[in-house]
Design an enzyme around this catalytic site. Structure first.
Site, PDB file in Angstrom:
ATOM      1  N   THR A   7       0.832  -1.202   0.000  1.00 34.37           N
ATOM      2  CA  THR A   7       0.000   0.000   0.000  1.00 34.37           C
ATOM      3  C   THR A   7       0.867   1.252   0.000  1.00 34.37           C
ATOM      4  OG1 THR A   7      -1.777  -1.134   1.199  1.00 34.37           O
ATOM      5  CG2 THR A   7      -1.793   1.265   1.251  1.00 34.37           C
ATOM      6  N   PHE A  65      -0.256  10.047  -7.748  1.00 34.51           N
ATOM      7  CA  PHE A  65      -0.162   8.627  -7.432  1.00 34.51           C
ATOM      8  C   PHE A  65      -0.730   7.765  -8.554  1.00 34.51           C
ATOM      9  CE2 PHE A  65      -0.846  10.481  -3.019  1.00 34.51           C
ATOM     10  CZ  PHE A  65       0.500  10.668  -2.835  1.00 34.51           C
ATOM     11  N   TRP A  84       2.454   1.571  -3.355  1.00 28.89           N
ATOM     12  CA  TRP A  84       1.465   1.994  -4.347  1.00 28.89           C
ATOM     13  C   TRP A  84       1.349   3.507  -4.365  1.00 28.89           C
ATOM     14  CZ3 TRP A  84      -3.052   4.843  -4.037  1.00 28.89           C
ATOM     15  CH2 TRP A  84      -3.887   4.803  -5.143  1.00 28.89           C
ATOM     16  N   HIS A  85       1.451   4.132  -3.199  1.00 30.63           N
ATOM     17  CA  HIS A  85       1.296   5.578  -3.123  1.00 30.63           C
ATOM     18  C   HIS A  85       2.482   6.332  -3.713  1.00 30.63           C
ATOM     19  CE1 HIS A  85      -2.066   4.749  -0.376  1.00 30.63           C
ATOM     20  NE2 HIS A  85      -2.456   5.980  -0.633  1.00 30.63           N
ATOM     21  N   GLY A  86       3.640   5.750  -3.692  1.00 32.47           N
ATOM     22  CA  GLY A  86       4.768   6.470  -4.260  1.00 32.47           C
ATOM     23  C   GLY A  86       6.062   5.683  -4.182  1.00 32.47           C
TER      24      GLY A  86
END
Length: 477
Positions: free
Chosen positions: A322, A477, A325-327
């Site tokens: 997670t 994102f 996934w954001h960066g």
């Protein structure tokens, strides 16, 4: 093009909606698909090719999976799932993580005296994380029988590229809109409710999030003696408000636009800052992403069915992913690890299952959860680990220095007033939801509509015309 821009509000949106309702019902999907591709092309140029490639690849693997299910051929199903995962991870891996990976290799090479890789950098297509995950969910759901295959490539292309939720969610499952892609009707009440929801989202974004953003930006840009105790805490509160009203505002606008066009998109936020635990926070924050990772990663890993240690490991894996996934940065990875650790601790101690009814216990639980979430936001917002460490040090070191000059300039009377008003989201009853209030009859509903539609929305438009708007945080994102 962003929702809070002059181009979108005064040109793209009215032209699109006007054409949409003027053409025959059978042509509306065509208008919507063309508008969606133009919307993405406007903001991304040639990178629209990546979106189109994602549509073609996932539709093809979805057809392969459907053929495997129909013919009871497990090999085709596995091949389709494996191909979809490999193709989508390759797309994400190159466009989102190649720069980060090369940077790590170059830093290690420089330390070892081995030289570096010449690299020009890769441009990140906006919304790639959202539309890639949405397209993957289609393949997975067809494979497990949770969704029927799309009638055509045209339907699937519209599902993936629909402009209201294309670049920042919510992540919509195909089964949610499958019937509406075939036939839908927008009643007058749907149009009105959708327009109200869109207006609420615009107010959240432009009037609240953009007003407090300069405070957060100034605080997180400070260093050394400028990063005082007061500066750090005011900046963190401002960012906590900014990211919620920015992202939930976008989700409100997307849901509202979908409603106007005859679609019902899933809710993405449910008063997350009123949570009693981190577990509950993730049931209320970015709910479409949380459910995606639950259904397509946590449960396939074994969920909580394989013993306590495996459950904790699964939680950590999910939240490390997670964060990634954001960066593509160590700060995001550690942010995910922080939440994974908290979720594991809550499960191990039984805290996640506790129910609070006494007022002092409710206040304590909400306050503790909020502070833990805010601690994570430091990693989320800081540009690098060194800056995050310095920010934590400032938060933990009381002093009498007051605000730094840049933060004092950013903290105008209007910004502080908006910030103070917005912090009500921390203390309002958990059941309070502005979208619901605006739909009620009676004095409370009328007051809510006057506040948003009569005051907030015109003021937001005034700010936009004056040029006072920024891109949405989650566009990156």
């Amino acid at each position: 093009m962003v929702f809070s821009s002059i181009e979108f509000l005064f040109f793209f949106l009215p032209i699109t909606i006007g054409l949409y309702f003027l053409v025959p019902l059978a042509a509306r999907n065509g208008v919507l698909l063309a508008a969606s591709l133009i919307f993405y092309l406007w903001g991304s140029g040639a990178l629209v090719g990546i979106l189109i490639a994602s549509i073609l690849v996932n539709f093809g693997f979805g057809a392969l999976v459907a053929r495997g299910r129909t013919g009871d051929d497990r090999r085709l199903t596995v091949l389709g799932i494996g191909g979809a995962v490999a193709a989508n991870l390759a797309i994400l891996g190159y466009f989102k993580y190649a720069n980060f990976i090369v940077l790590q290799i170059n830093e290690a090479g420089a330390m070892a005296g081995l030289g570096t890789i010449a690299w020009d950098g890769v441009i990140l297509p906006i919304g790639i994380s959202f539309y890639t995950f949405q397209a993957m969910s289609y393949v997975f759901d067809v494979a497990r029988g949770a969704a029927r295959p799309a009638r055509s490539l045209f339907d699937f292309a519209l599902y993936v590229s629909m402009f209201p939720q294309l670049v920042a969610g919510p992540i919509v499952r195909y089964a949610t809109v499958a019937e509406e892609l075939i036939a839908r009707e927008t009643r007058f009440d749907d149009f009105v409710e959708g327009a109200q929801r869109f207006a609420l989202g615009l107010v959240k974004k432009v009037v609240i999030a953009d007003s407090v953003a300069p405070i957060a930006d100034a605080a997180f840009s400070a260093s050394g003696g400028d990063l005082t105790f007061a500066t750090a805490w005011l900046g963190l509160v401002a960012y906590t408000i900014q990211i919620y009203f920015d992202f939930s505002g976008y989700s409100d606008m997307a849901i509202g636009l979908g409603r106007i066009l005859g679609f019902r998109f899933p809710e993405n936020f449910d008063r997350p800052y009123s949570s009693h635990s981190i577990t509950e926070f993730w049931r209320r924050w970015h709910m479409s992403l949380s459910s995606w990772f639950r259904d397509y990663l946590y449960i396939p890993l074994g969920g909580n069915r394989l013993g306590a240690l495996r459950t904790y490991a699964n939680l950590w894996i999910v939240f490390l992913v997670t964060g990634l996934w954001h960066g593509a940065a160590w700060t995001f990875i550690l942010w995910g690890a922080w939440h994974g650790l908290l979720l594991a601790l809550e499960r191990a101690t039984g805290w996640r299952d506790r129910r609070f009814t006494a007022v002092p216990a409710v206040i304590a639980a909400r306050t503790l959860t909020l502070l833990l979430v805010m601690a994570g936001w430091v990693l989320f917002r800081a540009p690098d680990l060194a800056a995050a460490a310095g920010y934590y040090a400032a938060l933990a070191t009381p002093d009498l220095a007051g605000l730094s000059d840049p933060v004092s300039r950013a903290a105008s009377n209007r910004a502080l007033f908006v910030l103070a008003l917005a912090t009500l989201v921390f203390v309002l009853p958990r059941a309070f939801r502005m979208p619901d209030l605006m739909l009620r009859d009676g004095a409370a509903g009328r007051a809510g509509r006057v506040l948003v539609l009569g005051i907030g929305y015109p003021y937001a438009l005034t700010l936009i015309v004056a040029g006072a708007f920024t891109a949405f945080i989650y566009f990156q994102f």
